[in-house]
Design a protein around this motif. Structure first.
Motif, PDB file in Angstrom:
ATOM      1  N   ARG A 145     -13.944  18.918   6.895  1.00 36.90           N
ATOM      2  CA  ARG A 145     -13.844  20.372   6.856  1.00 36.90           C
ATOM      3  C   ARG A 145     -12.851  20.859   5.806  1.00 36.90           C
ATOM      4  N   GLY A 146     -12.034  19.958   5.270  1.00 32.74           N
ATOM      5  CA  GLY A 146     -11.066  20.361   4.254  1.00 32.74           C
ATOM      6  C   GLY A 146     -11.489  19.981   2.849  1.00 32.74           C
ATOM      7  N   ARG A 147     -12.703  19.490   2.712  1.00 31.30           N
ATOM      8  CA  ARG A 147     -13.205  18.993   1.414  1.00 31.30           C
ATOM      9  C   ARG A 147     -13.056  20.004   0.288  1.00 31.30           C
ATOM     10  N   GLU A 148     -13.369  21.266   0.566  1.00 31.36           N
ATOM     11  CA  GLU A 148     -13.290  22.283  -0.492  1.00 31.36           C
ATOM     12  C   GLU A 148     -11.847  22.694  -0.807  1.00 31.36           C
ATOM     13  N   GLN A 149     -10.910  22.227  -0.009  1.00 37.05           N
ATOM     14  CA  GLN A 149      -9.506  22.600  -0.206  1.00 37.05           C
ATOM     15  C   GLN A 149      -8.742  21.601  -1.075  1.00 37.05           C
ATOM     16  N   VAL A 150      -9.397  20.512  -1.490  1.00 40.07           N
ATOM     17  CA  VAL A 150      -8.714  19.466  -2.267  1.00 40.07           C
ATOM     18  C   VAL A 150      -9.555  19.077  -3.475  1.00 40.07           C
ATOM     19  N   ASP A 151      -8.905  18.949  -4.619  1.00 42.67           N
ATOM     20  CA  ASP A 151      -9.589  18.452  -5.814  1.00 42.67           C
ATOM     21  C   ASP A 151      -9.676  16.934  -5.743  1.00 42.67           C
ATOM     22  N   ASP A 152     -10.685  16.385  -6.387  1.00 40.37           N
ATOM     23  CA  ASP A 152     -10.802  14.934  -6.465  1.00 40.37           C
ATOM     24  C   ASP A 152      -9.770  14.377  -7.431  1.00 40.37           C
ATOM     25  N   VAL A 153      -9.212  13.239  -7.103  1.00 44.99           N
ATOM     26  CA  VAL A 153      -8.296  12.535  -7.991  1.00 44.99           C
ATOM     27  C   VAL A 153      -9.157  11.858  -9.058  1.00 44.99           C
ATOM     28  N   SER A 154      -8.862  12.131 -10.334  1.00 47.69           N
ATOM     29  CA  SER A 154      -9.682  11.545 -11.402  1.00 47.69           C
ATOM     30  C   SER A 154      -9.257  10.116 -11.718  1.00 47.69           C
ATOM     31  N   SER A 155      -7.954   9.842 -11.721  1.00 53.46           N
ATOM     32  CA  SER A 155      -7.443   8.489 -11.948  1.00 53.46           C
ATOM     33  C   SER A 155      -5.958   8.464 -11.610  1.00 53.46           C
ATOM     34  N   LEU A 156      -5.427   7.257 -11.520  1.00 46.16           N
ATOM     35  CA  LEU A 156      -4.004   7.057 -11.256  1.00 46.16           C
ATOM     36  C   LEU A 156      -3.509   6.001 -12.232  1.00 46.16           C
ATOM     37  N   GLN A 167       0.858  -1.180   0.000  1.00 48.64           N
ATOM     38  CA  GLN A 167       0.000   0.000   0.000  1.00 48.64           C
ATOM     39  C   GLN A 167       0.894   1.229   0.000  1.00 48.64           C
ATOM     40  N   MET A 168       0.685   2.083  -0.984  1.00 47.93           N
ATOM     41  CA  MET A 168       1.445   3.325  -1.073  1.00 47.93           C
ATOM     42  C   MET A 168       0.476   4.479  -0.875  1.00 47.93           C
ATOM     43  N   TYR A 169       0.934   5.520  -0.188  1.00 47.98           N
ATOM     44  CA  TYR A 169       0.047   6.642   0.039  1.00 47.98           C
ATOM     45  C   TYR A 169       0.819   7.948   0.131  1.00 47.98           C
ATOM     46  N   ILE A 170       0.102   9.018  -0.203  1.00 46.92           N
ATOM     47  CA  ILE A 170       0.658  10.359  -0.142  1.00 46.92           C
ATOM     48  C   ILE A 170      -0.307  11.246   0.637  1.00 46.92           C
ATOM     49  N   VAL A 171       0.233  12.316   1.159  1.00 43.24           N
ATOM     50  CA  VAL A 171      -0.568  13.366   1.785  1.00 43.24           C
ATOM     51  C   VAL A 171      -0.379  14.583   0.896  1.00 43.24           C
ATOM     52  N   ALA A 172      -1.493  15.188   0.478  1.00 41.98           N
ATOM     53  CA  ALA A 172      -1.389  16.295  -0.458  1.00 41.98           C
ATOM     54  C   ALA A 172      -2.436  17.361  -0.174  1.00 41.98           C
ATOM     55  N   SER A 173      -2.087  18.577  -0.486  1.00 46.61           N
ATOM     56  CA  SER A 173      -3.043  19.682  -0.432  1.00 46.61           C
ATOM     57  C   SER A 173      -3.426  20.029  -1.866  1.00 46.61           C
ATOM     58  N   LYS A 174      -4.366  20.925  -2.017  1.00 47.05           N
ATOM     59  CA  LYS A 174      -4.826  21.306  -3.358  1.00 47.05           C
ATOM     60  C   LYS A 174      -3.658  21.831  -4.204  1.00 47.05           C
ATOM     61  N   SER A 175      -2.763  22.593  -3.583  1.00 46.13           N
ATOM     62  CA  SER A 175      -1.667  23.207  -4.334  1.00 46.13           C
ATOM     63  C   SER A 175      -0.628  22.203  -4.821  1.00 46.13           C
ATOM     64  N   ASP A 176      -0.465  21.071  -4.136  1.00 46.10           N
ATOM     65  CA  ASP A 176       0.561  20.111  -4.555  1.00 46.10           C
ATOM     66  C   ASP A 176      -0.003  18.755  -4.970  1.00 46.10           C
ATOM     67  N   LEU A 177      -1.316  18.664  -5.151  1.00 48.95           N
ATOM     68  CA  LEU A 177      -1.927  17.380  -5.502  1.00 48.95           C
ATOM     69  C   LEU A 177      -1.389  16.844  -6.816  1.00 48.95           C
ATOM     70  N   LYS A 178      -1.354  17.664  -7.863  1.00 50.61           N
ATOM     71  CA  LYS A 178      -0.895  17.189  -9.169  1.00 50.61           C
ATOM     72  C   LYS A 178       0.547  16.679  -9.097  1.00 50.61           C
ATOM     73  N   ALA A 179       1.418  17.414  -8.434  1.00 51.73           N
ATOM     74  CA  ALA A 179       2.826  16.998  -8.310  1.00 51.73           C
ATOM     75  C   ALA A 179       2.931  15.694  -7.524  1.00 51.73           C
ATOM     76  N   ASN A 180       2.140  15.549  -6.460  1.00 54.46           N
ATOM     77  CA  ASN A 180       2.179  14.325  -5.659  1.00 54.46           C
ATOM     78  C   ASN A 180       1.612  13.130  -6.420  1.00 54.46           C
ATOM     79  N   ILE A 181       0.554  13.339  -7.197  1.00 51.78           N
ATOM     80  CA  ILE A 181       0.006  12.258  -8.026  1.00 51.78           C
ATOM     81  C   ILE A 181       1.038  11.837  -9.063  1.00 51.78           C
ATOM     82  N   ASP A 182       1.723  12.807  -9.656  1.00 54.08           N
ATOM     83  CA  ASP A 182       2.781  12.506 -10.632  1.00 54.08           C
ATOM     84  C   ASP A 182       3.880  11.669  -9.981  1.00 54.08           C
ATOM     85  N   THR A 183       4.287  12.035  -8.775  1.00 53.11           N
ATOM     86  CA  THR A 183       5.306  11.272  -8.044  1.00 53.11           C
ATOM     87  C   THR A 183       4.817   9.855  -7.762  1.00 53.11           C
ATOM     88  N   LEU A 184       3.568   9.728  -7.344  1.00 54.37           N
ATOM     89  CA  LEU A 184       3.003   8.406  -7.054  1.00 54.37           C
ATOM     90  C   LEU A 184       2.948   7.542  -8.310  1.00 54.37           C
TER      91      LEU A 184
END
Length: 162
Positions: free
Chosen positions: A132-143, A83-100
């Motif tokens: 409470r942070g739902r509006e601060q993060v975009d949904d991941v569309s796919s990996l 199991q691999m996992y990342i912690v990401a905010s809205k500002s770094d989600l794309k970069a973290n998904i790319d890393t994953l």
């Protein structure tokens, strides 16, 4: 396996010789309805159902942890589940998904080079977001997992051992 035990795990001398004899000159057969097939040499793996099987597999895949860690990705391994996992905010989600995704590609390559497979159809993605942070993060569309787009699921399956 012997090379891994020797070079990665530091097993030497009498203990290494014991493993060499354990893996050497084995054969297998299949029995069904009281009829057994002919014995066939078995050059790979450990005896099915053996007590050492899970331990040997864990020792064999231990270097995979270094591959994953080199990407800064957090992970857990148990037997053949990783199991691999990342912690990401809205500002770094794309970069973290790319890393994953790059990490997943490296895991796939490592598995291939070590005689194992990554099965994209058994790979799952889930996204957790604090209420409470739902509006601060975009949904991941796919990996991307082994050239297959894996859609996030509302649930995932974990083996009973987790």
């Amino acid at each position: 396996m012997i090379s891994r035990l020797q070079h990665t795990c530091g097993v030497t001398d009498l203990a290494l010789n014991w493993f060499v004899s354990y893996f050497a000159a084995r054969s297998i057969s299949v029995r069904r309805c009281g009829i057994s097939s002919a014995l066939t040499p078995c050059d790979y793996g450990v005896p099915q159902g053996s007590a050492l099987g899970p331990l040997c597999f864990n020792l064999y895949v231990a270097p995979l942890s270094c591959v994953i860690g080199s990407f800064g990705v957090r992970h857990h391994q148990y037997a053949d589940d990783t199991q691999m996992y990342i912690v990401a905010s809205k500002s770094d989600l794309k970069a973290n998904i790319d890393t994953l995704e790059k990490c997943t590609a490296a895991v796939h390559l490592w598995l291939l080079h070590n005689g194992l497979q990554l099965n994209p159809s058994k790979s799952e993605v889930i996204q957790f977001t604090a209420g409470r942070g739902r509006e601060q993060v975009d949904d991941v569309s796919s990996l991307q997992v082994s050239d297959a787009a894996t859609q996030p699921s509302p649930t995932i399956k974990l083996s009973a051992s987790h």
